[in-house]
Design a protein around this motif. Structure first.
Motif, PDB file in Angstrom:
ATOM      1  N   THR A 192      32.812  37.475  41.607  1.00 32.27           N
ATOM      2  CA  THR A 192      34.110  37.563  42.282  1.00 32.27           C
ATOM      3  C   THR A 192      35.221  37.232  41.305  1.00 32.27           C
ATOM      4  O   THR A 192      35.146  36.224  40.591  1.00 32.27           O
ATOM      5  CB  THR A 192      34.164  36.584  43.469  1.00 32.27           C
ATOM      6  OG1 THR A 192      33.140  36.935  44.407  1.00 32.27           O
ATOM      7  CG2 THR A 192      35.516  36.636  44.152  1.00 32.27           C
ATOM      8  N   GLN A 213      31.191  42.223  42.490  1.00 32.55           N
ATOM      9  CA  GLN A 213      31.085  42.700  43.867  1.00 32.55           C
ATOM     10  C   GLN A 213      32.426  42.624  44.582  1.00 32.55           C
ATOM     11  O   GLN A 213      32.689  43.397  45.493  1.00 32.55           O
ATOM     12  CB  GLN A 213      30.036  41.882  44.628  1.00 32.55           C
ATOM     13  CG  GLN A 213      28.621  42.052  44.104  1.00 32.55           C
ATOM     14  CD  GLN A 213      27.600  41.298  44.936  1.00 32.55           C
ATOM     15  OE1 GLN A 213      27.899  40.835  46.031  1.00 32.55           O
ATOM     16  NE2 GLN A 213      26.395  41.167  44.423  1.00 32.55           N
ATOM     17  N   ASN A 214      33.281  41.687  44.147  1.00 37.57           N
ATOM     18  CA  ASN A 214      34.601  41.517  44.753  1.00 37.57           C
ATOM     19  C   ASN A 214      35.642  41.426  43.648  1.00 37.57           C
ATOM     20  O   ASN A 214      35.540  40.576  42.772  1.00 37.57           O
ATOM     21  CB  ASN A 214      34.642  40.237  45.604  1.00 37.57           C
ATOM     22  CG  ASN A 214      33.540  40.197  46.648  1.00 37.57           C
ATOM     23  OD1 ASN A 214      33.588  40.891  47.653  1.00 37.57           O
ATOM     24  ND2 ASN A 214      32.521  39.369  46.396  1.00 37.57           N
ATOM     25  N   ASN A 216      39.966  41.629  43.180  1.00 33.18           N
ATOM     26  CA  ASN A 216      41.320  41.775  43.724  1.00 33.18           C
ATOM     27  C   ASN A 216      42.304  41.782  42.564  1.00 33.18           C
ATOM     28  O   ASN A 216      42.448  40.787  41.852  1.00 33.18           O
ATOM     29  CB  ASN A 216      41.641  40.626  44.688  1.00 33.18           C
ATOM     30  CG  ASN A 216      42.918  40.888  45.483  1.00 33.18           C
ATOM     31  OD1 ASN A 216      43.803  41.619  45.043  1.00 33.18           O
ATOM     32  ND2 ASN A 216      43.010  40.283  46.659  1.00 33.18           N
ATOM     33  N   ASN A 234      33.903  45.921  46.549  1.00 37.84           N
ATOM     34  CA  ASN A 234      35.027  45.473  47.371  1.00 37.84           C
ATOM     35  C   ASN A 234      36.244  45.319  46.466  1.00 37.84           C
ATOM     36  O   ASN A 234      36.472  44.271  45.870  1.00 37.84           O
ATOM     37  CB  ASN A 234      34.681  44.147  48.053  1.00 37.84           C
ATOM     38  CG  ASN A 234      35.830  43.625  48.903  1.00 37.84           C
ATOM     39  OD1 ASN A 234      36.710  44.371  49.317  1.00 37.84           O
ATOM     40  ND2 ASN A 234      35.826  42.324  49.139  1.00 37.84           N
ATOM     41  N   GLN A 236      40.371  45.607  45.786  1.00 38.43           N
ATOM     42  CA  GLN A 236      41.734  45.628  46.309  1.00 38.43           C
ATOM     43  C   GLN A 236      42.664  45.880  45.134  1.00 38.43           C
ATOM     44  O   GLN A 236      42.736  45.061  44.222  1.00 38.43           O
ATOM     45  CB  GLN A 236      42.047  44.286  46.995  1.00 38.43           C
ATOM     46  CG  GLN A 236      41.201  44.043  48.237  1.00 38.43           C
ATOM     47  CD  GLN A 236      41.322  42.619  48.747  1.00 38.43           C
ATOM     48  OE1 GLN A 236      40.577  41.739  48.321  1.00 38.43           O
ATOM     49  NE2 GLN A 236      42.262  42.392  49.644  1.00 38.43           N
ATOM     50  N   ASN A 263      27.501  47.820  42.640  1.00 36.14           N
ATOM     51  CA  ASN A 263      27.502  46.436  42.185  1.00 36.14           C
ATOM     52  C   ASN A 263      27.040  46.309  40.751  1.00 36.14           C
ATOM     53  O   ASN A 263      27.358  45.351  40.078  1.00 36.14           O
ATOM     54  CB  ASN A 263      26.610  45.565  43.086  1.00 36.14           C
ATOM     55  CG  ASN A 263      27.156  45.504  44.497  1.00 36.14           C
ATOM     56  OD1 ASN A 263      28.325  45.772  44.718  1.00 36.14           O
ATOM     57  ND2 ASN A 263      26.302  45.139  45.432  1.00 36.14           N
TER      58      ASN A 263
END
Length: 713
Positions: A192, A213-214, A216, A234, A236, A263
Motif C-alpha cells: 500500500t 495492491q493499493n 493513491n 486499487n 486512485q 497485483n
C-alpha cells in the motif's frame, strides 16, 4: 540431608535475578531516553506517568510496552501531546513500534531512530515540518511508515534501497515536491502506498513493477502514461495531468504484461515470458510460441546492438557517455545505464550482455527505438534535445535586468566568482534579487541549449538552505541567472571583512550555520538523483539571511561543461581536497573536505589560506589539524571575536566533526548525512544539559528546529 553451599549460592543468585525481571527494573538507558522524550513533549500531564517514577516496565506506564526490562513499544496516539521529538531516540535499541499519531507535535523530525529494531513508525496527523530525515533509509526492519497529514516539504529525501521489508508507505497530505526517487524500485514487499495531496511531478513508471495492491496518487502534478501493470489494482489517480492516447510501444524483447493479475506480487511471474501457466496445470515449461518469440527478440536486439557496437566502437569516447545526460554524475552513479528514450524509462538494456557475433545478421532497428543514429562520421554521436523553459521560473529580458542593475553598474556589484559577477537588482515593484552574469569564456553564446539545460536542472533544486533560482535571461548571447537575494551578504564577509555594522557571529549562530550547510549538502549528495557534487564550497558561496540562516549557492559548477578546468585555474584557495590538487577531479568526498574547511573558518575566524601569516600558519588545515584533539590548544585557536563565550564541550565536539571531514584520505571522510546527525546530536546534548530553549539573536527555525537553536544561555 546436607546441601552443597555452592548450589545454595547459585539458587539465591537466580532467584534475585528473576525478581529483578519480574519487578521490571527498566533498563536505565531506556528510562533516560523516555524521560528526555517526555520533556521534549512538554511533560504531558494527561499521560499520568508517575512524577518520580523510574520504572515504566515494572509500573505499567500508559502507552509503554516492555519485553523484560526493555521498552519495545510507545503508543500514544490522540493524546493531545504538543512539543517536539527528542534527538536521542536511537538509544531505544529494543523499540519496534512508535505511534505518536493524531497529536500536536511539531518542529522537524529528528535524525535519530533505532536502526535495527524499529518496524512501525506512525507520526501522522501532527505538525511536523521540514524534510524527511535520511536516517529512515538505514532502517531495514521498517514495515510501515506513516508521515501523512503533516507540513513536510522538499523531495522524498531518502533512499528506499534497503527498505525491502516495507509494506505500507503513507506520505499523503503534505507539500512534497519533485519526482519519485529511482530507489523506490527496491520496495519488493510494498503493498500500500499513499502519495495523494502533494506536489509530486514526473511519471510514475518507477512504481510499475512493484507488488502494489493499493495506490493513491490523487491531486499531484504527475504526467505521462499510467503503466499497464497498475491498471488492475486499487488505483486512485484523479487530479493529475495524465497523457491521453495510447502509450508508446515497449522496446523489443520486453516481457509481455500479465493482465490477469494486476497485483503482480514479488516472487510471481518468474518465467521469461512474464506469466505463469494459463491452464493451472503443473507444467512449468515455456510454450513453443513463447520460445520462438524470445529467440526472435534476442536475435533482433543482438543484431541491433552488434550493428551499433561495430559502427561506433572506434569513435565513442568516455565523453560521449557523459553527454547522454548533461547533468554531472556523482561517483556512485558511474555504472548506471541512462535512458535511451525519455518515454521509455522502465526499460533498460545492458549492451555488455549481448554476443557481438550476431553482427552477421543484417537487420534494421524498429523505427520507434531511439538509438543515436550516426549516418555521417562528421555528426556527433548524441543528438541534443531541446529543453523547454521551466514553468516555475520567470524569463527576464536584458533590458529588464539592465534597468534593475543600473546597466550592471559597479555600484551594484555584490561579488565576483569563478563563473561571473553577481549584481544587486532592484525592480520597479520594490523586489530585490541577485543577478549572476555568466562570463562568455565559461559559457560561450553558441551554447544556449546547454544554458537552458542548466536552468532546467537548477529549477528542480528546492531546499531551505540552498539559494533559490527564481529566473533567467538568455538573449543576444548573454546568459544570466536570477536568484533570491539575502541582505546579510556572505559568510566570508561576516568572518573576514568585519565593520562597525556587522557584529561578530556568536557561537550559537556558527553552529546553526554549520548545520544548515550540512543539510544543504546532504540534500545535494543524498537526496538529489543523480547526486550533485557541488565542487565550489567556500564561505563566499554561503549567504546569510536576516535571521542568519545559511543558504548555499545552487552549485552552478555541477552543470558548467568546463567547470573543472575553471576551478582548477583558481586552485590555492585552501578549500580544495588533497586529491583534487592531484587529479583535478571533484567528488562527494571532496565536498565533505571543503565543508570541513568552512567549519574550521567558523571555529577559528581564520581564512583557509592566509599568505600574511608565518609559513607554518598560512594553510588553515595544516595548522589546525594537529590541535583539534587537544583541548588546551583548541581553546587558543578559537576565534578571538567570540571572547571566550562558548561551551567547552560543544567546542570539542564541533572540532571532532571538523577532524573527520578534513582527513587527507577521502575514503575516511563521513557522508553528509552522518555529519548532519553528529551536529544535531551536538546541539541536542547541549540543550539537554542546559535545558534552555530560546531564540538565537533574532533567529527563526527555518532550517533548524526551535529545540536546536540555543546551545547555551
Amino acid at each position: 540431608m546436607s546441601v552443597d553451599p555452592w548450589l545454595m549460592l547459585m539458587l539465591m543468585f537466580i532467584s534475585s535475578t528473576c525478581t529483578l525481571v519480574i519487578n521490571g527494573d527498566t533498563d536505565p538507558n531506556d528510562v533516560s531516553t523516555l524521560m528526555s522524550l517526555f520533556q521534549s513533549m512538554n511533560s504531558p500531564s494527561q499521560l499520568n506517568w508517575p512524577a518520580n517514577g523510574n520504572d515504566p516496565c515494572g509500573q505499567s506506564w500508559t502507552g509503554i510496552t516492555c519485553s523484560g526490562n526493555r521498552i519495545t513499544e510507545i503508543k500514544l496516539p490522540g493524546r493531545g501531546i504538543s512539543g517536539t521529538l527528542s534527538y536521542n531516540l536511537q538509544s531505544l535499541t529494543a523499540l519496534t513500534n512508535l505511534d505518536l499519531s493524531n497529536n500536536n507535535l511539531g518542529g522537524t523530525i529528528p535524525y535519530s531512530f533505532p536502526q535495527q529494531t524499529l518496524q512501525h513508525l506512525n507520526l501522522a496527523n501532527n505538525n511536523f515540518n521540514g524534510g524527511i530525515p535520511y536516517v529512515f533509509s538505514d532502517i531495514p526492519s521498517l514495515i510501515s511508515l506513516n508521515l501523512g497529514h503533516n507540513q513536510l516539504n522538499q523531495g522524498l529525501s531518502m533512499s528506499f534501497q534497503k527498505l525491502t521489508s516495507l509494506t505500507t508507505l503513507d506520505v499523503s497530505s503534505n507539500s512534497f515536491t519533485g519526482e519519485l526517487p529511482q530507489t523506490m524500485n527496491a520496495l519488493s514487499s510494498i503493498n500500500t502506498m499513499n502519495l495523494q495531496n502533494n506536489q509530486f511531478t514526473g511519471t510514475i513508471n518507477i512504481l510499475a513493477d512493484l507488488p502494489l495492491q493499493n495506490l493513491n496518487i490523487e491531486n499531484n502534478h504527475f504526467t505521462g502514461w499510467i503503466p499497464e501493470q497498475l491498471k488492475n489494482i486499487n488505483l486512485q489517480k484523479n487530479g493529475n495531468s495524465w497523457s491521453s492516447g495510447p502509450a508508446p510501444p515497449p522496446p523489443p524483447g520486453t516481457p509481455p504484461i500479465n493482465k490477469n493479475n494486476g497485483n503482480h506480487k514479488s516472487g510471481e511471474h518468474k518465467t521469461l515470458s512474464g506469466s505463469g501457466s494459463s491452464d493451472g496445470s503443473k507444467k512449468s515449461g515455456i510454450g513453443g510460441g513463447a520460445i520462438a518469440g524470445i529467440v526472435i527478440s534476442i536475435l533482433v536486439v543482438g543484431a541491433i546492438v552488434a550493428f551499433f557496437l561495430v559502427k561506433k566502437r572506434s569513435k565513442q569516447s568516455s565523453g560521449d557517455v557523459e553527454k547522454l545526460d548533461n547533468r554531472p554524475l556523482a561517483p556512485h552513479t558511474s555504472n548506471e545505464v541512462h535512458e535511451m528514450n525519455s518515454t521509455q524509462t522502465s526499460s533498460v538494456i545492458d549492451l555488455k550482455t549481448f554476443d557481438t557475433s550476431a553482427a552477421s545478421i543484417n537487420l534494421k532497428p524498429p523505427p520507434h527505438k531511439s538509438f543515436d543514429e550516426d549516418e555521417s562520421p562528421k555528426k556527433p554521436a548524441v543528438v541534443k534535445k531541446t529543453v523547454a523553459p521551466p514553468a516555475n521560473l520567470k524569463s527576464y529580458s536584458i533590458a529588464d535586468l539592465q534597468i534593475a542593475t543600473g546597466s550592471f553598474s559597479v555600484d551594484q556589484l555584490l561579488g565576483e566568482g569563478s563563473f561571473g559577477r553577481v549584481y544587486r537588482a532592484q525592480f520597479d515593484d520594490g523586489k530585490v534579487l541577485a543577478v549572476k552574469k555568466i562570463d562568455s569564456s565559461v559559457l560561450p553564446n553558441n551554447l544556449s541549449e546547454d544554458f537552458m539545460e542548466i536552468v532546467s536542472n537548477l529549477s528542480h533544486l528546492h531546499h531551505p538552505n540552498v539559494t533559490e533560482l527564481v529566473g533567467y535571461c538568455s538573449e543576444h548571447g548573454q546568459h544570466l541567472l536570477v536568484y533570491e537575494f539575502h541582505k546579510n551578504g556572505s559568510l566570508h564577509e561576516f568572518l573576514h571583512l568585519p565593520d562597525e555594522f556587522i557584529k561578530p557571529l556568536i557561537w550559537n549562530s556558527r553552529v546553526k550555520i554549520a548545520l544548515g550547510i550540512a543539510r544543504a549538502l546532504e540534500y545535494l549528495h543524498e537526496v538529489c538523483s543523480p547526486s550533485i557534487v557541488h565542487k565550489n564550497i567556500k564561505a563566499a558561496n554561503i549567504l546569510l539571511d536576516t535571521d542568519l540562516n545559511p543558504h548555499l549557492d545552487s552549485g552552478l559548477a555541477s552543470y558548467i561543461p568546463n567547470a573543472n578546468q575553471v576551478l582548477n585555474n583558481n586552485a590555492g584557495s585552501g578549500y580544495e581536497a588533497p586529491e583534487v590538487g592531484m587529479s583535478g577531479q571533484y567528488t562527494l568526498k571532496s565536498d565533505v573536505y571543503s565543508f570541513g574547511v568552512v567549519m574550521l573558518e567558523l571555529l577559528s575566524g581564520r581564512k583557509p589560506f592566509d599568505s600574511s601569516r608565518s609559513r607554518f600558519e598560512q594553510s588553515l588545515v595544516r595548522w589546525a589539524t594537529p590541535q583539534l584533539h587537544d583541548i588546551d590548544a583548541l581553546a587558543k585557536m578559537v576565534d578571538p571575536a567570540l571572547e571566550g563565550l562558548y561551551p567547552v564541550k560543544s567546542l570539542s565536539r564541533f572540532a571532532d566533526v571538523v577532524a573527520l571531514c578534513v582527513q587527507p584520505e577521502p575514503e575516511f571522510r563521513p557522508p553528509m548525512s552522518e555529519v548532519v546527525q553528529a551536529l544535531v546530536r551536538l546541539v541536542q546534548r547541549t540543550n539537554m544539559s542546559k535545558r534552555t530553549f530560546g531564540t538565537d539573536q533574532g533567529g527563526s527555525n527555518r532550517g533548524v528546529s526551535s529545540s536546536e537553536i540555543d546551545l547555551y544561555h
